[in-house]
Design an enzyme around this catalytic site. Structure first.
Site, PDB file in Angstrom:
ATOM      1  N   ASN A  62     -51.362 -98.690  59.377  1.00 21.97           N
ATOM      2  CA  ASN A  62     -53.384-100.016  59.747  1.00 21.97           C
ATOM      3  C   ASN A  62     -52.530 -99.879  61.390  1.00 21.97           C
ATOM      4  OD1 ASN A  62     -55.010-101.258  60.582  1.00 21.97           O
ATOM      5  ND2 ASN A  62     -53.973-103.044  60.771  1.00 21.97           N
ATOM      6  N   HIS A  83     -53.705-101.912  65.217  1.00 24.54           N
ATOM      7  CA  HIS A  83     -54.113-103.207  65.330  1.00 24.54           C
ATOM      8  C   HIS A  83     -54.613-103.143  66.772  1.00 24.54           C
ATOM      9  CE1 HIS A  83     -55.767-106.792  64.282  1.00 24.54           C
ATOM     10  NE2 HIS A  83     -54.717-107.415  65.793  1.00 24.54           N
ATOM     11  N   SER A 107     -50.946-101.831  68.352  1.00 19.66           N
ATOM     12  CA  SER A 107     -50.187-101.245  67.902  1.00 19.66           C
ATOM     13  C   SER A 107     -50.270-100.696  66.142  1.00 19.66           C
ATOM     14  CB  SER A 107     -49.503-102.371  67.367  1.00 19.66           C
ATOM     15  OG  SER A 107     -49.250-103.218  68.240  1.00 19.66           O
ATOM     16  N   ASP A 155     -51.533-108.162  59.546  1.00 20.13           N
ATOM     17  CA  ASP A 155     -51.301-107.721  60.650  1.00 20.13           C
ATOM     18  C   ASP A 155     -49.478-108.596  61.505  1.00 20.13           C
ATOM     19  OD1 ASP A 155     -53.696-106.024  61.303  1.00 20.13           O
ATOM     20  OD2 ASP A 155     -54.096-108.069  61.956  1.00 20.13           O
TER      21      ASP A 155
HETATM   22  C1  GRF Z   1     -59.889 -99.818  66.068  1.00 20.77           C
HETATM   23  O1  GRF Z   1     -60.218-101.062  67.093  1.00 20.77           O
HETATM   24  C2  GRF Z   1     -59.013-100.320  65.244  1.00 20.77           C
HETATM   25  O2  GRF Z   1     -57.763-100.486  66.038  1.00 20.77           O
HETATM   26  C3  GRF Z   1     -59.414-101.454  64.429  1.00 20.77           C
HETATM   27  O3  GRF Z   1     -60.478-101.485  63.966  1.00 20.77           O
HETATM   28  C4  GRF Z   1     -61.082-100.181  65.023  1.00 20.77           C
HETATM   29  C5  GRF Z   1     -62.045 -99.481  64.325  1.00 20.77           C
HETATM   30  O4  GRF Z   1     -62.025 -97.954  64.761  1.00 20.77           O
HETATM   31  N1  GRF Z   1     -58.743-102.222  63.360  1.00 20.77           N
HETATM   32  P1  GRF Z   1     -62.647 -97.018  64.650  1.00 20.77           P
HETATM   33  O5  GRF Z   1     -63.644 -97.073  63.332  1.00 20.77           O
HETATM   34  O6  GRF Z   1     -61.518 -96.379  64.040  1.00 20.77           O
HETATM   35  O7  GRF Z   1     -63.820 -96.617  65.360  1.00 20.77           O
END
Ligand code: GRF
Length: 220
Positions: free
Chosen positions: A109, A111, A138, A147
């Site tokens: 994932n 974050h 991260s 997370d």
């Molecule tokens: C990103 O900021 C990611 O870190 C978080 O959700 C957002 C997704 O953005 N988990 P995208 O859909 O990849 O533009």
């Protein structure tokens, strides 16, 4: 060499997904994206993926009476593609420990914070409110605790006095688009190992994991 198959799970915009697609298309990322799966039928990222001829699937959580049946359908959909890695890219459902356990050390994932700081939502605003001087993103393995899984890579940026949640979000997003494909590349090249809750890259523990005063040494 056999293709390294991944699936990407999204819920929305899909800019991280697009960054991964771009790197794969430019030959920098030795992977095949077998499918992009969304839990929301209206996720804009679905159209972006289709444009590249990638299979898109929707497993809408609202079509299921409970989390368990949603997750059963979701893992059936994932498993059709036999991915070596499952990439969560803005996938906005909290997954059960049963589900996460099925993909131990092969689901990752991204974050938008320097974990373990600011798990959960509204990270940019919370970083500013907390008076943090640095912020970032991260990439981590997914565990049952949200997370909180072993961290693969972090990228840090300074918070300027003039930053707003919006400016910070765009600066962090630029970093996200660089580190997520890189983490996937390391995984596909079998350079990552998880040992005792920490990630080793080429056998070395990652410097960011005790991130106070850490220096980002990961460039390639
Ligand atoms: C990103 O900021 C990611 O870190 C978080 O959700 C957002 C997704 O953005 N988990 P995208 O859909 O990849 O533009």
């Amino acid at each position: 060499m056999a293709a390294f198959n991944i699936v990407i799970l999204i819920s929305g915009r899909g800019s991280n997904m697009q960054a991964i697609i771009d790197q794969a298309l430019s030959g920098n990322l030795p992977i095949t994206i077998k499918a992009v799966i969304s839990n929301r039928p209206d996720a804009p990222g679905l159209a972006l993926a289709s444009k590249h001829g990638i299979n898109t699937r929707v497993v809408d959580h609202e079509d299921y009476p409970d989390k368990q049946s949603f997750e059963t359908a979701l893992s059936a959909c994932i498993n059709e593609y036999q991915p070596r890695l499952i990439v969560l890219a803005g996938f906005m459902r909290v997954l059960s420990s049963d589900f996460v356990g099925k993909y131990k050390n092969r689901m990752i994932n991204i974050h938008p914070s320097l974990l373990p700081q600011f798990t959960g939502l509204n990270t940019h605003q919370r970083a500013i409110m907390a008076g943090a001087r640095e912020h970032g993103a991260s990439v981590h393995f997914v565990t049952a605790d949200i997370d909180s899984g072993p961290i693969i890579i972090q990228r840090r940026i300074p918070i300027e006095a003039t930053d707003t949640p919006e400016t910070l979000a765009s600066k962090v997003l630029i970093q996200e688009h660089q580190i997520y494909p890189l983490a996937i590349k390391w995984f596909a090249e079998s350079r990552l190992k998880v040992r005792a809750g920490s990630v080793l890259l080429d056998g070395e523990i990652q410097p960011q994991q005790g991130f106070k005063n850490g220096v980002n040494k990961q460039n390639n």
